[in-house]
Design a protein around this motif. Structure first.
Motif, PDB file in Angstrom:
ATOM      1  N   ARG A 277     -69.605  54.078 -75.901  1.00  0.00           N
ATOM      2  CA  ARG A 277     -69.048  55.161 -76.707  1.00  0.00           C
ATOM      3  C   ARG A 277     -68.429  56.246 -75.849  1.00  0.00           C
ATOM      4  O   ARG A 277     -67.555  56.983 -76.297  1.00  0.00           O
ATOM      5  CB  ARG A 277     -70.148  55.778 -77.587  1.00  0.00           C
ATOM      6  N   PHE A 278     -68.873  56.383 -74.602  1.00  0.00           N
ATOM      7  CA  PHE A 278     -68.336  57.396 -73.697  1.00  0.00           C
ATOM      8  C   PHE A 278     -67.332  56.729 -72.756  1.00  0.00           C
ATOM      9  O   PHE A 278     -67.634  55.746 -72.083  1.00  0.00           O
ATOM     10  CB  PHE A 278     -69.457  58.049 -72.893  1.00  0.00           C
ATOM     11  N   ILE A 279     -66.121  57.267 -72.714  1.00  0.00           N
ATOM     12  CA  ILE A 279     -65.001  56.642 -72.000  1.00  0.00           C
ATOM     13  C   ILE A 279     -64.506  57.588 -70.916  1.00  0.00           C
ATOM     14  O   ILE A 279     -64.230  58.766 -71.180  1.00  0.00           O
ATOM     15  CB  ILE A 279     -63.851  56.330 -72.982  1.00  0.00           C
ATOM     16  N   LYS A 280     -64.382  57.069 -69.704  1.00  0.00           N
ATOM     17  CA  LYS A 280     -63.835  57.869 -68.611  1.00  0.00           C
ATOM     18  C   LYS A 280     -62.321  57.918 -68.771  1.00  0.00           C
ATOM     19  O   LYS A 280     -61.636  56.893 -68.811  1.00  0.00           O
ATOM     20  CB  LYS A 280     -64.213  57.271 -67.265  1.00  0.00           C
TER      21      LYS A 280
ATOM     22  N   LEU B 280     -56.828  62.538 -80.073  1.00  0.00           N
ATOM     23  CA  LEU B 280     -56.776  63.053 -81.439  1.00  0.00           C
ATOM     24  C   LEU B 280     -58.184  62.958 -82.030  1.00  0.00           C
ATOM     25  O   LEU B 280     -59.150  62.697 -81.323  1.00  0.00           O
ATOM     26  CB  LEU B 280     -55.749  62.261 -82.251  1.00  0.00           C
ATOM     27  N   THR B 281     -58.305  63.156 -83.338  1.00  0.00           N
ATOM     28  CA  THR B 281     -59.627  63.329 -83.937  1.00  0.00           C
ATOM     29  C   THR B 281     -60.463  62.057 -84.007  1.00  0.00           C
ATOM     30  O   THR B 281     -61.614  62.101 -84.449  1.00  0.00           O
ATOM     31  CB  THR B 281     -59.505  63.909 -85.353  1.00  0.00           C
ATOM     32  N   GLY B 282     -59.930  60.929 -83.581  1.00  0.00           N
ATOM     33  CA  GLY B 282     -60.748  59.732 -83.469  1.00  0.00           C
ATOM     34  C   GLY B 282     -61.743  59.831 -82.332  1.00  0.00           C
ATOM     35  O   GLY B 282     -62.654  59.003 -82.219  1.00  0.00           O
ATOM     36  N   PHE B 283     -61.568  60.838 -81.496  1.00  0.00           N
ATOM     37  CA  PHE B 283     -62.433  61.037 -80.333  1.00  0.00           C
ATOM     38  C   PHE B 283     -62.945  62.470 -80.292  1.00  0.00           C
ATOM     39  O   PHE B 283     -62.353  63.379 -80.880  1.00  0.00           O
ATOM     40  CB  PHE B 283     -61.667  60.761 -79.035  1.00  0.00           C
ATOM     41  N   LEU B 284     -64.020  62.658 -79.549  1.00  0.00           N
ATOM     42  CA  LEU B 284     -64.469  63.990 -79.180  1.00  0.00           C
ATOM     43  C   LEU B 284     -64.178  64.196 -77.698  1.00  0.00           C
ATOM     44  O   LEU B 284     -64.190  63.239 -76.916  1.00  0.00           O
ATOM     45  CB  LEU B 284     -65.965  64.160 -79.445  1.00  0.00           C
ATOM     46  N   CYS B 285     -63.915  65.426 -77.341  1.00  0.00           N
ATOM     47  CA  CYS B 285     -63.662  65.776 -75.939  1.00  0.00           C
ATOM     48  C   CYS B 285     -64.976  66.190 -75.283  1.00  0.00           C
ATOM     49  O   CYS B 285     -65.692  67.040 -75.811  1.00  0.00           O
ATOM     50  CB  CYS B 285     -62.685  66.954 -75.846  1.00  0.00           C
ATOM     51  N   VAL B 286     -65.270  65.604 -74.147  1.00  0.00           N
ATOM     52  CA  VAL B 286     -66.477  65.963 -73.395  1.00  0.00           C
ATOM     53  C   VAL B 286     -66.031  66.553 -72.065  1.00  0.00           C
ATOM     54  O   VAL B 286     -65.390  65.880 -71.249  1.00  0.00           O
ATOM     55  CB  VAL B 286     -67.382  64.746 -73.170  1.00  0.00           C
ATOM     56  N   TYR B 287     -66.369  67.829 -71.841  1.00  0.00           N
ATOM     57  CA  TYR B 287     -65.959  68.541 -70.641  1.00  0.00           C
ATOM     58  C   TYR B 287     -67.189  68.801 -69.752  1.00  0.00           C
ATOM     59  O   TYR B 287     -67.951  69.749 -70.000  1.00  0.00           O
ATOM     60  CB  TYR B 287     -65.315  69.879 -71.003  1.00  0.00           C
TER      61      TYR B 287
ATOM     62  N   VAL C 224     -57.161  68.520 -70.876  1.00  0.00           N
ATOM     63  CA  VAL C 224     -57.462  67.085 -70.803  1.00  0.00           C
ATOM     64  C   VAL C 224     -58.948  66.907 -70.513  1.00  0.00           C
ATOM     65  O   VAL C 224     -59.449  67.404 -69.498  1.00  0.00           O
ATOM     66  CB  VAL C 224     -56.612  66.399 -69.718  1.00  0.00           C
ATOM     67  N   PRO C 225     -59.689  66.214 -71.375  1.00  0.00           N
ATOM     68  CA  PRO C 225     -61.124  66.026 -71.135  1.00  0.00           C
ATOM     69  C   PRO C 225     -61.372  64.874 -70.161  1.00  0.00           C
ATOM     70  O   PRO C 225     -60.784  63.802 -70.303  1.00  0.00           O
ATOM     71  CB  PRO C 225     -61.665  65.684 -72.522  1.00  0.00           C
ATOM     72  N   PRO C 226     -62.248  65.067 -69.192  1.00  0.00           N
ATOM     73  CA  PRO C 226     -62.569  63.963 -68.275  1.00  0.00           C
ATOM     74  C   PRO C 226     -63.247  62.785 -68.971  1.00  0.00           C
ATOM     75  O   PRO C 226     -63.112  61.643 -68.544  1.00  0.00           O
ATOM     76  CB  PRO C 226     -63.520  64.611 -67.258  1.00  0.00           C
ATOM     77  N   LEU C 227     -63.973  63.088 -70.073  1.00  0.00           N
ATOM     78  CA  LEU C 227     -64.658  62.036 -70.816  1.00  0.00           C
ATOM     79  C   LEU C 227     -64.275  62.120 -72.294  1.00  0.00           C
ATOM     80  O   LEU C 227     -64.099  63.215 -72.840  1.00  0.00           O
ATOM     81  CB  LEU C 227     -66.182  62.169 -70.674  1.00  0.00           C
ATOM     82  N   LEU C 228     -64.167  60.957 -72.903  1.00  0.00           N
ATOM     83  CA  LEU C 228     -63.919  60.862 -74.337  1.00  0.00           C
ATOM     84  C   LEU C 228     -65.140  60.234 -74.998  1.00  0.00           C
ATOM     85  O   LEU C 228     -65.849  59.433 -74.396  1.00  0.00           O
ATOM     86  CB  LEU C 228     -62.694  59.984 -74.629  1.00  0.00           C
ATOM     87  N   PHE C 229     -65.353  60.593 -76.244  1.00  0.00           N
ATOM     88  CA  PHE C 229     -66.429  59.964 -77.017  1.00  0.00           C
ATOM     89  C   PHE C 229     -65.853  59.428 -78.305  1.00  0.00           C
ATOM     90  O   PHE C 229     -65.161  60.141 -79.036  1.00  0.00           O
ATOM     91  CB  PHE C 229     -67.534  60.980 -77.329  1.00  0.00           C
ATOM     92  N   ALA C 230     -66.117  58.158 -78.602  1.00  0.00           N
ATOM     93  CA  ALA C 230     -65.635  57.535 -79.831  1.00  0.00           C
ATOM     94  C   ALA C 230     -66.419  58.108 -81.014  1.00  0.00           C
ATOM     95  O   ALA C 230     -67.612  57.853 -81.168  1.00  0.00           O
ATOM     96  CB  ALA C 230     -65.797  56.024 -79.753  1.00  0.00           C
TER      97      ALA C 230
END
Length: 507
Positions: free
Chosen positions: A411-414, A422-429, A397-403
């Motif tokens: 664009r960065f979501i907590k 899913l692929t609509g987002f990028l995972c930011v760890y 589970v990524p703490p941050l999501l990116f659209a």
């Protein structure tokens, strides 16, 4: 402010322009077409348009009253070639495939709005032809993700006479795609790039189309080290026409921003982006976090389920993970469980069918997998690489999501909901999982000065949309004053060291 010429017409509803995506046809507005014609019609008696369409450039030639200049056009669409506009004098238009069967001569003046067909719409046989074309002309293979329009440009430049001029209107990915570096290296070493014209969002030549347009004015002469870079801020102004007609000598216009730009920097930054001598950026996202794409299911309609579907199929909880699929389902800068429950109430998918290859599945799940087999899912390109076919990709589970693709500022979501994207987002760890570090990094990334730098690493689309791939997001510059403001600098050295260890382990 330049005024609209009496012969110009304001655009009607976009639907009336009959956009044909499969054919890549997007008609050029007259205020742009006339400026392009003005560039190429000096000292010539013939204009060639390899993708003539509904005749925007022939009409511009007629309006600009160039009686000594003839027009020759080609196209493969019989419907557009039948347009009555081509009944004029000094005009020959024929059905011809410019890529597979180009004219057997060179031209002094070439103008085009080439068909904008993205690579995934091109069949394999045509891709083989395009590959051979690029190798024969440039000496190198162009990355397979280049669209059809890129090869039109290469072919046209190859048919340009010595000292001849070319004007092409192209999408921004011409400067931003994986192929761009090699493409512009070849162009810049063999041709003179006179001018690049970009457009403000409110002046876009193609409203409501997901692409940013760029006009390239190129001459077949000795390359120079600088060029004019222009941003048009208002549609249907005469300023762009006047700037080109005056051979770039006058550079102050009410609706244009005009810059003299170094060629080397323009290629490095991408001509679609403003000048950025950004070699001095000290900090980037990959100094503080790792980036991965979201989960690619191969079939969201099968693997990504609503609560109602989960209940009807009777899927046990251990085979499910909470997930989010579309960026429109995460509209705020923080995603909470309450938000996920609201999506569930709206019957939006929020559950990912997640089965390990070694799992013993109950009868209800086994029956559902049989439905997937009848749908032919095991034969899909992505899914057939899995053993077994229904084994789902793993992500923490990524703490941050990116659209991944968006127009919005946030664009960065907590990820307080702890969902898998899913692929609509990028995972930011983030390299540190403590709440304080995650929160500060999230604030730093959503700072307007950081978000502005997305233009430096992403592909630009219509209406201000930017798409950023995982590797490029890792390179996102974070301004030094932002790093200091959110007290991230003290983590920098340790974080960089941990990241290097992580990558060595990953490789």
């Amino acid at each position: 402010m330049g005024k609209i010429k009496t012969h110009q017409k304001l655009p009607t509803k976009w639907s009336e322009r009959e956009i044909l995506r499969d054919k890549g046809q997007f008609w050029t507005p007259n205020w742009v077409a006339e400026a392009m014609i003005a560039y190429i019609t000096e000292d010539t008696d013939l204009v060639f348009d390899p993708a003539t369409g509904r005749g925007a450039f022939y009409e511009a030639l007629t309006i600009l009253n160039k009686p000594l200049v003839s027009f020759y056009g080609t196209d493969i669409d019989e419907e557009v070639l039948a347009d009555e506009i081509y009944n004029g004098t000094n005009c020959i238009v024929e059905k011809r495939d410019f890529i597979k069967n180009p004219p057997k001569r060179k031209f002094r003046s070439i103008v085009a709005n080439p068909p904008y067909i993205r690579h995934h719409r091109i069949d394999e046989e045509t891709k083989a032809v395009l590959k051979k074309l690029s190798i024969n002309i440039t000496g190198e293979k162009i990355d397979g993700r280049a669209g059809y329009h890129i090869y039109f440009l290469i072919q046209a430049l190859n048919l340009l006479e010595q000292d001849g001029k070319l004007a092409f209107i192209m999408p921004a990915d011409t400067c931003e795609g994986k192929f761009a570096k090699n493409l512009w290296k070849w162009i810049s070493e063999n041709f003179c790039i006179d001018c690049v014209i970009t457009f403000d969002e409110k002046a876009t030549p193609f409203p409501n189309v997901d692409t940013n347009a760029i006009v390239f004015l190129i001459k077949n002469s000795i390359p120079t080290t600088s060029l004019y870079w222009v941003k048009a801020n208002e549609a249907y102004s005469t300023d762009l026409f006047d700037f080109v007609s005056l051979k770039f000598k006058k550079q102050k216009f009410a609706t244009l921003d005009v810059f003299n730009r170094q060629l080397k920097e323009g290629i490095a930054t991408g001509f679609s982006r403003p000048e950025q001598n950004h070699n001095g950026f000290k900090f980037h996202l990959n100094d503080f976090a790792n980036v991965m794409r979201g989960i690619a299911t191969g079939s969201n309609e099968f693997f990504f389920l609503t609560a109602t579907q989960v209940k009807e199929i009777n899927i046990p909880e251990e085979f499910l993970k909470r997930a989010i699929g579309r960026t429109k389902d995460a509209t705020e800068s923080i995603l909470t469980l309450d938000d996920v429950h609201q999506l569930e109430n709206e019957n939006r998918p929020t559950y990912l069918l997640s089965i390990k290859g070694t799992d013993n599945v109950p009868l209800s799940v086994s029956n559902y997998l049989e439905i997937g087999e009848k749908m032919g899912l095991p034969n899909r390109a992505l899914i057939q690489q899995r053993k077994p076919w229904y084994k789902m990709e793993k992500r923490e589970v990524p703490p941050l999501l990116f659209a991944y693709l968006g127009r919005r500022n946030t664009r960065f979501i907590k990820n307080e909901a702890a969902v898998l994207p899913l692929t609509g987002f990028l995972c930011v760890y983030p390299l540190y999982n403590d709440k304080d570090f995650v929160d500060k990094l999230w604030q730093a990334l959503n700072h307007p000065d950081t978000l502005e730098n997305l233009k430096l690493v992403g592909k630009s689309y219509g209406s201000g949309a930017i798409k950023v791939e995982p590797n490029n997001l890792s390179k996102l510059p974070i301004p030094e004053h932002i790093v200091k403001e959110f007290d991230l600098e003290r983590q920098y050295k340790t974080a960089s060291g941990q990241l290097r260890i992580f990558r060595e382990q990953e490789n």
